[in-house]
Design a protein around this motif. Structure first.
Motif, PDB file in Angstrom:
ATOM      1  N   ARG A   9      44.304  66.507  31.758  1.00 32.61           N
ATOM      2  CA  ARG A   9      43.733  67.765  32.233  1.00 32.61           C
ATOM      3  C   ARG A   9      43.785  67.780  33.756  1.00 32.61           C
ATOM      4  O   ARG A   9      43.395  66.817  34.422  1.00 32.61           O
ATOM      5  CB  ARG A   9      42.296  67.901  31.745  1.00 32.61           C
ATOM      6  CG  ARG A   9      41.655  69.258  32.055  1.00 32.61           C
ATOM      7  CD  ARG A   9      40.298  69.400  31.377  1.00 32.61           C
ATOM      8  NE  ARG A   9      39.320  68.453  31.888  1.00 32.61           N
ATOM      9  CZ  ARG A   9      38.861  67.405  31.202  1.00 32.61           C
ATOM     10  NH1 ARG A   9      39.331  67.162  29.986  1.00 32.61           N
ATOM     11  NH2 ARG A   9      37.967  66.606  31.738  1.00 32.61           N
TER      12      ARG A   9
ATOM     13  N   SER B 189      51.620  63.632  31.927  1.00 37.60           N
ATOM     14  CA  SER B 189      50.978  62.909  30.834  1.00 37.60           C
ATOM     15  C   SER B 189      50.261  61.687  31.385  1.00 37.60           C
ATOM     16  O   SER B 189      50.394  61.332  32.556  1.00 37.60           O
ATOM     17  CB  SER B 189      52.018  62.497  29.789  1.00 37.60           C
ATOM     18  OG  SER B 189      52.987  61.632  30.371  1.00 37.60           O
TER      19      SER B 189
ATOM     20  N   ARG C 254      48.021  63.729  26.596  1.00 33.16           N
ATOM     21  CA  ARG C 254      47.850  64.881  27.471  1.00 33.16           C
ATOM     22  C   ARG C 254      46.786  64.602  28.527  1.00 33.16           C
ATOM     23  O   ARG C 254      45.840  63.839  28.304  1.00 33.16           O
ATOM     24  CB  ARG C 254      47.459  66.114  26.653  1.00 33.16           C
ATOM     25  CG  ARG C 254      48.522  66.544  25.649  1.00 33.16           C
ATOM     26  CD  ARG C 254      48.125  67.815  24.934  1.00 33.16           C
ATOM     27  NE  ARG C 254      48.027  68.950  25.859  1.00 33.16           N
ATOM     28  CZ  ARG C 254      47.713  70.181  25.488  1.00 33.16           C
ATOM     29  NH1 ARG C 254      47.456  70.438  24.209  1.00 33.16           N
ATOM     30  NH2 ARG C 254      47.655  71.151  26.365  1.00 33.16           N
TER      31      ARG C 254
ATOM     32  N   GLU D 104      55.272  68.571  30.740  1.00 36.14           N
ATOM     33  CA  GLU D 104      53.996  68.559  31.430  1.00 36.14           C
ATOM     34  C   GLU D 104      53.642  67.120  31.802  1.00 36.14           C
ATOM     35  O   GLU D 104      54.096  66.166  31.174  1.00 36.14           O
ATOM     36  CB  GLU D 104      52.902  69.142  30.532  1.00 36.14           C
ATOM     37  CG  GLU D 104      53.143  70.598  30.137  1.00 36.14           C
ATOM     38  CD  GLU D 104      52.036  71.110  29.242  1.00 36.14           C
ATOM     39  OE1 GLU D 104      51.183  70.293  28.827  1.00 36.14           O
ATOM     40  OE2 GLU D 104      52.030  72.318  28.957  1.00 36.14           O
TER      41      GLU D 104
ATOM     42  N   TRP E  91      43.060  64.108  37.938  1.00 39.36           N
ATOM     43  CA  TRP E  91      43.618  64.306  36.604  1.00 39.36           C
ATOM     44  C   TRP E  91      42.848  63.437  35.621  1.00 39.36           C
ATOM     45  O   TRP E  91      42.501  62.287  35.915  1.00 39.36           O
ATOM     46  CB  TRP E  91      45.091  63.951  36.594  1.00 39.36           C
ATOM     47  CG  TRP E  91      45.947  64.936  37.326  1.00 39.36           C
ATOM     48  CD1 TRP E  91      46.158  64.999  38.673  1.00 39.36           C
ATOM     49  CD2 TRP E  91      46.715  65.995  36.756  1.00 39.36           C
ATOM     50  NE1 TRP E  91      47.003  66.047  38.979  1.00 39.36           N
ATOM     51  CE2 TRP E  91      47.368  66.668  37.826  1.00 39.36           C
ATOM     52  CE3 TRP E  91      46.929  66.444  35.454  1.00 39.36           C
ATOM     53  CZ2 TRP E  91      48.202  67.761  37.620  1.00 39.36           C
ATOM     54  CZ3 TRP E  91      47.764  67.540  35.240  1.00 39.36           C
ATOM     55  CH2 TRP E  91      48.389  68.184  36.314  1.00 39.36           C
TER      56      TRP E  91
ATOM     57  N   ARG F 211      59.440  65.862  27.671  1.00 37.33           N
ATOM     58  CA  ARG F 211      58.149  66.342  28.125  1.00 37.33           C
ATOM     59  C   ARG F 211      58.312  67.343  29.253  1.00 37.33           C
ATOM     60  O   ARG F 211      59.093  67.166  30.161  1.00 37.33           O
ATOM     61  CB  ARG F 211      57.290  65.174  28.600  1.00 37.33           C
ATOM     62  CG  ARG F 211      56.674  64.352  27.503  1.00 37.33           C
ATOM     63  CD  ARG F 211      55.563  63.500  28.095  1.00 37.33           C
ATOM     64  NE  ARG F 211      56.064  62.682  29.197  1.00 37.33           N
ATOM     65  CZ  ARG F 211      56.448  61.436  29.065  1.00 37.33           C
ATOM     66  NH1 ARG F 211      56.420  60.878  27.886  1.00 37.33           N
ATOM     67  NH2 ARG F 211      56.859  60.736  30.112  1.00 37.33           N
TER      68      ARG F 211
ATOM     69  N   GLN G 178      54.622  62.271  35.867  1.00 37.40           N
ATOM     70  CA  GLN G 178      55.306  63.557  35.965  1.00 37.40           C
ATOM     71  C   GLN G 178      56.424  63.653  34.936  1.00 37.40           C
ATOM     72  O   GLN G 178      56.946  62.642  34.457  1.00 37.40           O
ATOM     73  CB  GLN G 178      55.851  63.745  37.376  1.00 37.40           C
ATOM     74  CG  GLN G 178      54.775  63.755  38.455  1.00 37.40           C
ATOM     75  CD  GLN G 178      53.773  64.895  38.274  1.00 37.40           C
ATOM     76  OE1 GLN G 178      54.133  65.996  37.832  1.00 37.40           O
ATOM     77  NE2 GLN G 178      52.511  64.636  38.601  1.00 37.40           N
ATOM     78  N   PRO G 179      56.827  64.865  34.550  1.00 39.40           N
ATOM     79  CA  PRO G 179      57.876  65.027  33.535  1.00 39.40           C
ATOM     80  C   PRO G 179      59.169  64.315  33.920  1.00 39.40           C
ATOM     81  O   PRO G 179      59.560  64.276  35.085  1.00 39.40           O
ATOM     82  CB  PRO G 179      58.073  66.549  33.487  1.00 39.40           C
ATOM     83  CG  PRO G 179      56.778  67.116  33.969  1.00 39.40           C
ATOM     84  CD  PRO G 179      56.273  66.158  35.005  1.00 39.40           C
TER      85      PRO G 179
END
Length: 213
Positions: A15, A6, A13, A4, A24, A2, A36-37
């Motif tokens: 936003r 999550s 996903r 981005e 978020w 990943r 975080q990734p």
């Protein structure tokens, strides 16, 4: 891998904050602390998560013979710091083969531990009661004794234990199920936020695919 943030509850996903929301957002779970990734295991990546975390980053220390650190991630915004952390390690199982352990520390409601455990999120401030748990184990976390109980409903391929102390929940998720014997001996956990230069001594292995699920 990943690239981005999550949702910690479902892996979907999210936003970023904007005109219509100051947090978020996940389409299924609303406001969340973004996971975080995940990055490849290394002393710098471990230090980066530990340095920005508001909850412990747990690791068995010293690691059992033959075990390796295989990844870490934090859930939370950059400004507020991580409200949950997950650390993976892998090594020889007590009955042969290999085992894998995920340790999750989180504030109530983040949902990261329940996701990896495959069980419903417990109510805030409430761990499984004695009559709801199959068995329990004792660990020593940052010098404090702590009881973890096995909640009902976990998938057959893993063993799950959960407990809470000082407003932070601790999850231990072990694959395969028979490797749950790893916790039958009292496990000593260190909070890596306090490790300092000792982080450079942590043996690293390949990134755990469990963290990418």
């Amino acid at each position: 891998m990943r690239g981005e943030p999550s949702c910690p509850k479902c892996g979907g996903r999210v936003r970023a904050p904007g005109l219509f929301a100051d947090s978020w957002q996940c389409a299924s779970h609303g406001a969340v602390h973004p996971l975080q990734p995940v990055v490849p295991p290394s002393a710098p990546s471990l230090g980066a998560v530990a340095n920005r975390s508001r909850v412990p980053v747990w690791m068995p220390w010293p690691l059992p013979v033959g075990w390796l650190f295989t990844g870490v991630a934090g859930a939370g915004s950059d400004g507020a710091g991580a409200r949950a952390t997950v650390l993976a390690c892998r090594g020889p199982g007590p009955l042969g083969g290999s085992g894998e352990l995920l340790l999750v520390a989180e504030e109530f409601g983040v949902g990261l531990g329940a996701r990896f455990a495959g069980v419903p999120e417990p109510a805030a401030g409430r761990a499984p009661a004695d009559d709801e748990a199959f068995r329990e184990v004792r660990v020593v976390a940052a010098g404090r004794p702590m009881t973890l109980r096995q909640p009902p409903g976990a998938p057959d391929d893993r063993t799950v234990f959960v407990g809470e102390s000082q407003g932070v929940r601790l999850w231990a998720v072990i694959w395969p199920e028979r490797s749950g014997l790893t916790l039958h001996e009292e496990l000593v956990l260190a909070d890596l936020r306090e490790a300092g230069s000792d982080l450079d001594l942590v043996p690293c292995g390949a990134l755990s695919p469990r963290l990418l699920e």
